[in-house]
Write a protein that holds these residues in place. Structure first.
Motif, PDB file in Angstrom:
ATOM      1  N   MET A   1       0.846  -1.190   0.000  1.00 48.52           N
ATOM      2  CA  MET A   1       0.000   0.000   0.000  1.00 48.52           C
ATOM      3  C   MET A   1       0.883   1.243   0.000  1.00 48.52           C
ATOM      4  N   ARG A   2       0.525   2.202  -0.830  1.00 40.62           N
ATOM      5  CA  ARG A   2       1.305   3.445  -0.935  1.00 40.62           C
ATOM      6  C   ARG A   2       0.429   4.623  -0.529  1.00 40.62           C
ATOM      7  N   VAL A   3       0.882   5.338   0.485  1.00 37.96           N
ATOM      8  CA  VAL A   3       0.108   6.442   1.047  1.00 37.96           C
ATOM      9  C   VAL A   3       0.821   7.759   0.770  1.00 37.96           C
ATOM     10  N   GLY A   4       0.090   8.686   0.171  1.00 35.70           N
ATOM     11  CA  GLY A   4       0.626  10.010  -0.110  1.00 35.70           C
ATOM     12  C   GLY A   4      -0.361  11.077   0.304  1.00 35.70           C
ATOM     13  N   THR A   5       0.002  12.315   0.078  1.00 35.30           N
ATOM     14  CA  THR A   5      -0.854  13.439   0.457  1.00 35.30           C
ATOM     15  C   THR A   5      -1.473  14.074  -0.776  1.00 35.30           C
ATOM     16  N   PHE A   6      -2.588  14.743  -0.543  1.00 32.45           N
ATOM     17  CA  PHE A   6      -3.320  15.463  -1.583  1.00 32.45           C
ATOM     18  C   PHE A   6      -3.343  16.929  -1.147  1.00 32.45           C
ATOM     19  N   VAL A   7      -2.717  17.793  -1.933  1.00 32.11           N
ATOM     20  CA  VAL A   7      -2.496  19.180  -1.526  1.00 32.11           C
ATOM     21  C   VAL A   7      -3.292  20.126  -2.416  1.00 32.11           C
ATOM     22  N   LEU A   8      -4.176  20.913  -1.786  1.00 28.51           N
ATOM     23  CA  LEU A   8      -4.953  21.902  -2.525  1.00 28.51           C
ATOM     24  C   LEU A   8      -4.412  23.314  -2.378  1.00 28.51           C
ATOM     25  N   ALA A   9      -3.488  23.531  -1.442  1.00 28.67           N
ATOM     26  CA  ALA A   9      -3.076  24.901  -1.096  1.00 28.67           C
ATOM     27  C   ALA A   9      -4.316  25.726  -0.771  1.00 28.67           C
ATOM     28  N   VAL A  39       3.082  13.008  -3.202  1.00 29.64           N
ATOM     29  CA  VAL A  39       2.239  14.177  -2.989  1.00 29.64           C
ATOM     30  C   VAL A  39       1.553  14.478  -4.310  1.00 29.64           C
ATOM     31  N   TRP A  40       0.240  14.748  -4.227  1.00 32.98           N
ATOM     32  CA  TRP A  40      -0.568  15.023  -5.409  1.00 32.98           C
ATOM     33  C   TRP A  40      -1.097  16.443  -5.302  1.00 32.98           C
ATOM     34  N   LEU A  41      -0.909  17.238  -6.341  1.00 33.68           N
ATOM     35  CA  LEU A  41      -1.174  18.670  -6.297  1.00 33.68           C
ATOM     36  C   LEU A  41      -2.388  19.055  -7.129  1.00 33.68           C
ATOM     37  N   ALA A  42      -3.321  19.750  -6.495  1.00 32.71           N
ATOM     38  CA  ALA A  42      -4.520  20.199  -7.190  1.00 32.71           C
ATOM     39  C   ALA A  42      -4.259  21.519  -7.918  1.00 32.71           C
ATOM     40  N   GLU A  43      -5.141  21.829  -8.864  1.00 31.05           N
ATOM     41  CA  GLU A  43      -5.025  23.045  -9.673  1.00 31.05           C
ATOM     42  C   GLU A  43      -6.381  23.737  -9.746  1.00 31.05           C
ATOM     43  N   HIS A  44      -6.408  25.008  -9.374  1.00 28.49           N
ATOM     44  CA  HIS A  44      -7.643  25.802  -9.439  1.00 28.49           C
ATOM     45  C   HIS A  44      -7.313  27.222  -9.885  1.00 28.49           C
ATOM     46  N   HIS A  45      -8.313  27.886 -10.444  1.00 29.18           N
ATOM     47  CA  HIS A  45      -8.131  29.265 -10.901  1.00 29.18           C
ATOM     48  C   HIS A  45      -9.175  30.177 -10.265  1.00 29.18           C
ATOM     49  N   SER A 232      -2.921   0.626 -11.291  1.00 30.41           N
ATOM     50  CA  SER A 232      -2.666   1.251  -9.996  1.00 30.41           C
ATOM     51  C   SER A 232      -3.496   2.518  -9.851  1.00 30.41           C
ATOM     52  N   HIS A 233      -4.768   2.346  -9.515  1.00 30.49           N
ATOM     53  CA  HIS A 233      -5.667   3.480  -9.323  1.00 30.49           C
ATOM     54  C   HIS A 233      -5.314   4.219  -8.028  1.00 30.49           C
ATOM     55  N   VAL A 234      -5.784   5.452  -7.933  1.00 30.29           N
ATOM     56  CA  VAL A 234      -5.497   6.292  -6.770  1.00 30.29           C
ATOM     57  C   VAL A 234      -6.809   6.739  -6.144  1.00 30.29           C
ATOM     58  N   SER A 235      -6.923   6.586  -4.829  1.00 27.53           N
ATOM     59  CA  SER A 235      -8.113   7.008  -4.098  1.00 27.53           C
ATOM     60  C   SER A 235      -7.798   8.275  -3.312  1.00 27.53           C
ATOM     61  N   ALA A 236      -8.507   9.353  -3.616  1.00 22.73           N
ATOM     62  CA  ALA A 236      -8.345  10.590  -2.852  1.00 22.73           C
ATOM     63  C   ALA A 236      -9.221  10.537  -1.612  1.00 22.73           C
ATOM     64  N   GLY A 237      -8.723  11.138  -0.535  1.00 18.57           N
ATOM     65  CA  GLY A 237      -9.483  11.142   0.711  1.00 18.57           C
ATOM     66  C   GLY A 237      -8.993  12.248   1.624  1.00 18.57           C
ATOM     67  N   VAL A 238      -9.425  12.180   2.862  1.00 16.17           N
ATOM     68  CA  VAL A 238      -9.032  13.129   3.904  1.00 16.17           C
ATOM     69  C   VAL A 238      -8.434  12.326   5.043  1.00 16.17           C
ATOM     70  N   ALA A 239      -7.376  12.831   5.659  1.00 12.65           N
ATOM     71  CA  ALA A 239      -6.785  12.164   6.816  1.00 12.65           C
ATOM     72  C   ALA A 239      -6.513  13.180   7.913  1.00 12.65           C
ATOM     73  N   PHE A 315      -3.142   5.922  -2.159  1.00 11.57           N
ATOM     74  CA  PHE A 315      -3.998   6.913  -1.530  1.00 11.57           C
ATOM     75  C   PHE A 315      -3.363   8.294  -1.610  1.00 11.57           C
ATOM     76  N   ALA A 316      -4.209   9.289  -1.889  1.00  7.91           N
ATOM     77  CA  ALA A 316      -3.815  10.699  -1.863  1.00  7.91           C
ATOM     78  C   ALA A 316      -4.711  11.371  -0.837  1.00  7.91           C
ATOM     79  N   LEU A 317      -4.159  11.707   0.325  1.00  5.34           N
ATOM     80  CA  LEU A 317      -4.948  12.128   1.469  1.00  5.34           C
ATOM     81  C   LEU A 317      -4.758  13.611   1.762  1.00  5.34           C
ATOM     82  N   LEU A 318      -5.862  14.338   1.812  1.00 10.64           N
ATOM     83  CA  LEU A 318      -5.855  15.745   2.181  1.00 10.64           C
ATOM     84  C   LEU A 318      -5.459  15.853   3.652  1.00 10.64           C
TER      85      LEU A 318
END
Length: 346
Positions: A1-9, A39-45, A232-239, A315-318
């Protein structure tokens, strides 16, 4: 299992944009120190929901500041980007990082971004498949031409070619992941054999159904069973890790509703279409209920259960849901020191 973070800034009420971006960078640096995978990085405008307008630019910064962490975009919004420009950037990061870059792409939303960048609503409603295919050709071929309605150009050489990578785990090119929110997008990813990024707003049952649908479409498209099973799918979540479950929930319930209301209310549609709005408190409570929020053991059990039910192992966890820098850093460190060992992933 591979655990990473999900970053929205994420920009929380009362915070400046620089503060949000500083917390994003620090959380990624601490993620590597803590032994997390990625680490997975979100993009917004134009919205405080997320203050990073170019996930691939922030990815370049973080790849330069880290040595082992995989850095991915979650996602680069394809309708407002030129696929060749994005492909060039992805190839550059793949080559210069030793293959530590993952390119996540998505359709985005019907936002005013489409007007500002001159893409138009058709790029969002109809253009995503063609843009994705052009991007994939750029990452895989030596020379590319295009005769599409939106992108038409003579044959040109691909420079730099991802296949020229030295020492990369996957020398063929950067991994490409597709954000999927509907059966249509699941089929799009499956037919191309691309893994999915599944959003934090859905629970295990729906994610399991999407994985099963992906496998069916992938088999129908001719992809071998071994390949579909290994996707290798990725599940986004909150931790949020706490000494007690109530403490972890309280940290999120104090901060996230204000951020969600401010951020989601700021979204403007390109054509004035109506859009459904989530209740910020109810949405925060939903996220606390379906994701790893609680003691280290609760978090580990929640991740293990999701993996068992869905077959997803990434996993990509906020981790910034508290809105506070020190709390975010502690949260990331506890994920590495107290949750990963319980998963057998340390």
């Amino acid at each position: 299992m591979r655990v990473g973070t999900f970053v929205l800034a994420a920009q929380f009420p009362g915070q400046g944009q620089g503060e949000a971006l500083h917390r994003a960078v620090r959380s990624a640096e601490v993620a590597e120190e803590a032994g997390l995978d990625s680490v997975w990085l979100a993009e917004h405008h134009f919205v405080p929901y997320g203050t990073c307008p170019s996930a691939i630019t922030l990815a370049a910064l973080l790849l330069g500041r880290t040595r082992t962490l995989r850095v991915g975009t979650a996602v680069s919004v394809l309708p407002t980007a030129h696929p060749v420009a994005l492909g060039e950037q992805a190839a550059l990061l793949h080559l210069t990082s030793g293959g530590r870059f993952s390119l996540g792409v998505g359709r985005g939303g019907p936002w005013v971004d489409l007007e500002v960048f001159g893409a138009g609503v058709e790029a969002y409603e109809q253009g995503f498949p063609g843009s994705l295919d052009l991007l994939l050709r750029w990452l895989r071929d030596a020379r590319v031409a295009s005769e599409g309605d939106r992108f038409a150009f003579r044959e040109v050489p691909v420079v730099p070619r991802p296949a020229e990578a030295i020492g990369a785990t996957d020398p063929a090119g950067p991994e490409v992941v597709v954000a999927c929110t509907s059966p249509k997008s699941v089929r799009l990813a499956a037919e191309r054999g691309l893994p999915m990024l599944l959003g934090m707003h859905v629970g295990d049952e729906e994610k399991a159904e999407m994985v099963a649908l992906w496998r069916r479409h992938a088999r129908e498209a001719g992809h071998p069973a071994s390949e579909t099973a290994a996707a290798s799918h990725v599940s986004a979540g909150v931790a949020q890790v706490g000494d007690h479950r109530a403490e972890a929930r309280e940290a999120l319930l104090k901060a996230m509703p204000g951020w969600l209301k401010q951020g989601l209310d700021a979204h403007v549609t390109v054509d004035g279409r109506a859009r459904a709005k989530r209740d910020p408190v109810a949405y925060t409570e939903l996220l606390c209920g379906i994701h790893p929020v609680g003691t280290p053991q609760v978090c580990a059990d929640r991740l293990a259960a999701t993996s068992e039910r869905t077959g997803i192992t990434r996993f990509a966890l906020l981790v910034e849901g508290s809105g506070d820098l020190a709390t975010t850093e502690e949260n990331v460190r506890r994920l590495g020191a107290e949750v990963l060992p319980r998963l057998g992933a340390a």
